[in-house]
Scaffold this active site. Structure first.
Site, PDB file in Angstrom:
ATOM      1  N   ASP A  46      -5.102   1.535   6.906  1.00  0.00           N
ATOM      2  CA  ASP A  46      -5.931   1.515   8.118  1.00  0.00           C
ATOM      3  C   ASP A  46      -5.374   2.357   9.245  1.00  0.00           C
ATOM      4  OD1 ASP A  46      -3.652  -0.229   8.590  1.00  0.00           O
ATOM      5  OD2 ASP A  46      -4.705  -0.845  10.400  1.00  0.00           O
ATOM      6  N   LYS A  93       5.939   7.994   0.834  1.00  0.00           N
ATOM      7  CA  LYS A  93       6.281   9.199   1.605  1.00  0.00           C
ATOM      8  C   LYS A  93       7.791   9.308   1.513  1.00  0.00           C
ATOM      9  CE  LYS A  93       2.749   8.560   5.190  1.00  0.00           C
ATOM     10  NZ  LYS A  93       2.600   8.144   6.602  1.00  0.00           N
ATOM     11  N   ASP A 138       6.966   3.714   3.199  1.00  0.00           N
ATOM     12  CA  ASP A 138       7.158   4.745   4.219  1.00  0.00           C
ATOM     13  C   ASP A 138       8.648   4.794   4.571  1.00  0.00           C
ATOM     14  OD1 ASP A 138       6.540   6.596   6.205  1.00  0.00           O
ATOM     15  OD2 ASP A 138       5.858   5.112   7.636  1.00  0.00           O
ATOM     16  N   ASP A 189       0.821  -1.210   0.000  1.00  0.00           N
ATOM     17  CA  ASP A 189       0.000   0.000   0.000  1.00  0.00           C
ATOM     18  C   ASP A 189       0.855   1.259   0.000  1.00  0.00           C
ATOM     19  OD1 ASP A 189       0.935  -0.482   2.572  1.00  0.00           O
ATOM     20  OD2 ASP A 189      -1.014  -0.329   3.550  1.00  0.00           O
TER      21      ASP A 189
HETATM   22  P1  IMP Z   1       7.594   1.022   6.201  1.00  0.00           P
HETATM   23  O1  IMP Z   1       8.158  -0.289   6.594  1.00  0.00           O
HETATM   24  O2  IMP Z   1       7.934   2.102   7.185  1.00  0.00           O
HETATM   25  O3  IMP Z   1       7.907   1.434   4.782  1.00  0.00           O
HETATM   26  O4  IMP Z   1       6.042   0.914   6.387  1.00  0.00           O
HETATM   27  C1  IMP Z   1       5.233   0.316   5.501  1.00  0.00           C
HETATM   28  C2  IMP Z   1       3.930  -0.040   6.169  1.00  0.00           C
HETATM   29  O5  IMP Z   1       3.562   0.881   7.187  1.00  0.00           O
HETATM   30  C3  IMP Z   1       2.828   0.030   5.155  1.00  0.00           C
HETATM   31  O6  IMP Z   1       2.658  -1.205   4.521  1.00  0.00           O
HETATM   32  C4  IMP Z   1       1.629   0.421   6.000  1.00  0.00           C
HETATM   33  O7  IMP Z   1       0.998  -0.737   6.494  1.00  0.00           O
HETATM   34  C5  IMP Z   1       2.188   1.183   7.157  1.00  0.00           C
HETATM   35  N1  IMP Z   1       1.994   2.649   7.010  1.00  0.00           N
HETATM   36  C6  IMP Z   1       2.940   3.577   6.775  1.00  0.00           C
HETATM   37  N2  IMP Z   1       2.426   4.822   6.682  1.00  0.00           N
HETATM   38  C7  IMP Z   1       1.100   4.667   6.852  1.00  0.00           C
HETATM   39  C8  IMP Z   1      -0.007   5.599   6.860  1.00  0.00           C
HETATM   40  O8  IMP Z   1       0.112   6.818   6.669  1.00  0.00           O
HETATM   41  N3  IMP Z   1      -1.233   5.053   7.069  1.00  0.00           N
HETATM   42  C9  IMP Z   1      -1.434   3.733   7.275  1.00  0.00           C
HETATM   43  N4  IMP Z   1      -0.441   2.826   7.263  1.00  0.00           N
HETATM   44  C10 IMP Z   1       0.822   3.290   7.067  1.00  0.00           C
HETATM   45 MG    MG Z   2       0.885  -2.541   5.273  1.00  0.00          MG
END
Ligand code: IMP
Ligand code: MG
Length: 184
Positions: free
Chosen positions: A159, A131, A103, A100
């Protein structure tokens, strides 16, 4: 439920149009390939994957992977944990991972490394949102829907505490509806 949003960042129509374009881009990228294997990172990628695969006009195998990187809160835990692994054999396959949102990038990196161990012919990564400002590790996505500012968003699969996934658009949740950081 739309009233719970402070603002809408991506509308239903913008999502539909962008997903269609991404589908064609993916199709072109795999022009010389007979079949791809899509791996959806659930639950977040559920809605995006369902819409995207209908825009990829070629044979697609589907599997899911469950990765936990968030608690019931908006702060990520550092090392993402793979809590449900794949059923399909990926050796020699062209794999497209779908998530999705990209981040910090920890989830993406962890999943890509895990998949590579299964000896696929190729691995690519698609995320609906990114992001960019939040990136902590060096990962380069192959397909991105929208770059969004550093705000916590929900809807279209994303979510807050397993809620709001069914919203047809993507928006910023009103701050008073987000639980305090102590609530884990
Ligand atoms: P990362 O490992 O920090 O890249 O995070 C990825 C996961 O964090 C995504 O698959 C989402 O499930 C969750 N996530 C990151 N930002 C958001 C947000 O703004 N809303 C909801 N879920 C988020
Ligand atoms: Mg996720």
């Amino acid at each position: 439920m739309i009233e719970d949003l402070e603002s809408i960042l991506v509308t239903e129509q913008e999502l539909r149009e962008r997903v269609e374009v991404l589908g064609s881009e993916i199709r072109e990228t795999y022009a010389d390939v007979d079949e791809i294997t899509v791996i959806a990172i659930i639950n977040g990628a559920l809605l995006f994957t369902a819409d995207l695969i209908r825009q990829i006009d070629m044979p697609v195998r589907i599997d899911c992977m469950r990765v936990s990187s968030y608690r019931n809160d908006i702060d990520p835990v550092q090392e993402p944990e793979i809590i449900d692994m794949l059923r399909l054999d990926l050796e020699g396959q062209h794999v497209l991972i779908i998530d999705d949102i990209l981040d910090t990038g920890h989830t993406c990196l962890r999943v890509i490394n895990e998949i590579k161990r299964l000896k696929p012919a190729s691995v690519r990564f698609a995320a609906l949102l990114e992001k960019e400002a939040r990136r902590e590790v060096d990962v380069k996505p192959d397909f991105i829907g929208f770059n969004i500012p550093d705000q916590f968003v929900v809807g279209y699969g994303l979510d807050f505490a397993e809620r709001y996934r069914q919203l047809p658009c993507i928006g910023v949740l009103r701050p008073e509806l987000q639980n305090p950081p102590s609530w884990i």
